[in-house]
Design a protein around this motif. Structure first.
Motif, PDB file in Angstrom:
ATOM      1  N   GLU A  52      26.622 139.557  31.455  1.00 56.91           N
ATOM      2  CA  GLU A  52      27.141 140.463  30.427  1.00 56.91           C
ATOM      3  C   GLU A  52      26.313 141.747  30.355  1.00 56.91           C
ATOM      4  O   GLU A  52      26.856 142.843  30.235  1.00 56.91           O
ATOM      5  N   ILE A 106      27.183 144.057  33.367  1.00 61.70           N
ATOM      6  CA  ILE A 106      28.497 144.698  33.210  1.00 61.70           C
ATOM      7  C   ILE A 106      28.435 145.779  32.141  1.00 61.70           C
ATOM      8  O   ILE A 106      28.933 146.904  32.324  1.00 61.70           O
ATOM      9  N   GLU A 107      27.816 145.457  31.006  1.00 55.72           N
ATOM     10  CA  GLU A 107      27.725 146.422  29.908  1.00 55.72           C
ATOM     11  C   GLU A 107      26.911 147.638  30.316  1.00 55.72           C
ATOM     12  O   GLU A 107      27.259 148.779  29.975  1.00 55.72           O
ATOM     13  N   THR A 159      26.598 148.871  33.309  1.00 57.35           N
ATOM     14  CA  THR A 159      27.417 149.650  34.237  1.00 57.35           C
ATOM     15  C   THR A 159      28.415 150.524  33.475  1.00 57.35           C
ATOM     16  O   THR A 159      28.546 151.725  33.744  1.00 57.35           O
ATOM     17  N   LEU A 160      29.098 149.942  32.509  1.00 56.85           N
ATOM     18  CA  LEU A 160      30.083 150.690  31.730  1.00 56.85           C
ATOM     19  C   LEU A 160      29.416 151.752  30.867  1.00 56.85           C
ATOM     20  O   LEU A 160      29.934 152.866  30.714  1.00 56.85           O
ATOM     21  N   ILE A 207      21.346 150.626  36.990  1.00 55.28           N
ATOM     22  CA  ILE A 207      22.025 149.537  36.279  1.00 55.28           C
ATOM     23  C   ILE A 207      21.025 148.446  35.909  1.00 55.28           C
ATOM     24  O   ILE A 207      21.006 147.948  34.781  1.00 55.28           O
ATOM     25  N   LEU A 231      30.493 145.124  42.010  1.00 52.70           N
ATOM     26  CA  LEU A 231      30.124 145.173  40.602  1.00 52.70           C
ATOM     27  C   LEU A 231      31.047 146.116  39.831  1.00 52.70           C
ATOM     28  O   LEU A 231      31.521 145.796  38.729  1.00 52.70           O
ATOM     29  N   LEU A 232      31.337 147.278  40.402  1.00 56.51           N
ATOM     30  CA  LEU A 232      32.232 148.232  39.752  1.00 56.51           C
ATOM     31  C   LEU A 232      33.623 147.645  39.554  1.00 56.51           C
ATOM     32  O   LEU A 232      34.264 147.864  38.517  1.00 56.51           O
ATOM     33  N   ASP A 268      34.456 144.528  39.040  1.00 57.61           N
ATOM     34  CA  ASP A 268      34.428 143.617  37.892  1.00 57.61           C
ATOM     35  C   ASP A 268      34.268 144.378  36.586  1.00 57.61           C
ATOM     36  O   ASP A 268      34.888 144.042  35.570  1.00 57.61           O
ATOM     37  N   ALA A 269      33.430 145.424  36.596  1.00 59.60           N
ATOM     38  CA  ALA A 269      33.200 146.193  35.367  1.00 59.60           C
ATOM     39  C   ALA A 269      34.470 146.916  34.921  1.00 59.60           C
ATOM     40  O   ALA A 269      34.819 146.910  33.738  1.00 59.60           O
ATOM     41  N   ARG A 309      36.999 144.575  33.527  1.00 56.94           N
ATOM     42  CA  ARG A 309      36.646 144.246  32.148  1.00 56.94           C
ATOM     43  C   ARG A 309      37.095 145.364  31.203  1.00 56.94           C
ATOM     44  O   ARG A 309      37.594 145.111  30.122  1.00 56.94           O
TER      45      ARG A 309
END
Length: 202
Positions: free
Chosen positions: A24, A27-28, A30-31, A48, A69-70, A72-73, A76
């Motif tokens: 989590e 991902i957070e 990255t965003l 990141i 990774l991007l 999946d991000a 999301r």
């Protein structure tokens, strides 16, 4: 290195579940970096990892590289696509068209418009976008093909063009606010009904 980083980067024994909290956080992070203005090109695993409070090895154990990774991000960010009930082609299309350009995460308003030029410049980023959007197209494609099979839609319907007719108005309105007086709540129904006038079986 922090205790969290050291623990996250320690070799995992077989069968040990990976940390959901670390997933989590990555991902957070990255965003957040994308929302703050980082381009895909400039975004680094190092940045990141630093934002997430983990080591780079933690990220590479979960994702093969930045593009994975991007993917999946951004998935999301777009959220889960609603599932059509399958009872009415019109109702299913209204549901799917309503999801076009709609994101519950407020960061999307900053991230998605900035991705457009990068998608156009880079074949890799274009493919990344296609990987995100294709499952959504496929769901709409299946609804239209079902309508052809049941006789609700014209047998000679061009499915791909029809999808563009349905998605285009929602994208331009939600990404660019092309016409601020259009009501987002009823626009999906209006778009679907207008397109169905031309594609219904006669």
């Amino acid at each position: 290195m922090s205790d969290m980083t050291s623990t996250a980067d320690a070799p995992r024994s077989p069968g040990r579940p990976r940390s959901v909290r670390a997933d989590e956080a990555i991902i957070e992070a990255t965003l957040d970096l994308l929302a703050e203005g980082s381009t895909i090109e400039a975004l680094s695993i190092e940045a990141i990892a630093s934002r997430a409070g983990v080591g780079k090895a933690t990220i590479y154990r979960r994702w093969a590289g930045k593009d994975a990774l991007l993917l999946d991000a951004l998935r999301r960010l777009k959220g889960i696509l609603p599932q059509p009930a399958g009872h009415s082609v019109r109702d299913d299309l209204v549901l799917l068209v309503g999801a076009v350009g709609h994101n519950i995460d407020p960061r999307a308003a900053k991230i998605m418009p900035c991705l457009v030029p990068e998608v156009n410049r880079s074949p890799d980023h274009f493919q990344l976008y296609q990987n995100i959007i294709e499952p959504r197209r496929q769901m709409m494609r299946e609804v239209l093909r079902r309508g052809i099979r049941t006789g609700e839609l014209r047998a000679d319907l061009d499915v791909e063009v029809t999808m563009a007719l349905l998605a285009g108005p929602m994208l331009i309105q939600r990404m660019l606010r092309w016409h601020p007086e259009l009501d987002d709540l009823i626009l999906p129904e209006k778009v679907v009904d207008a397109v169905l006038e031309g594609v219904r079986a006669r």
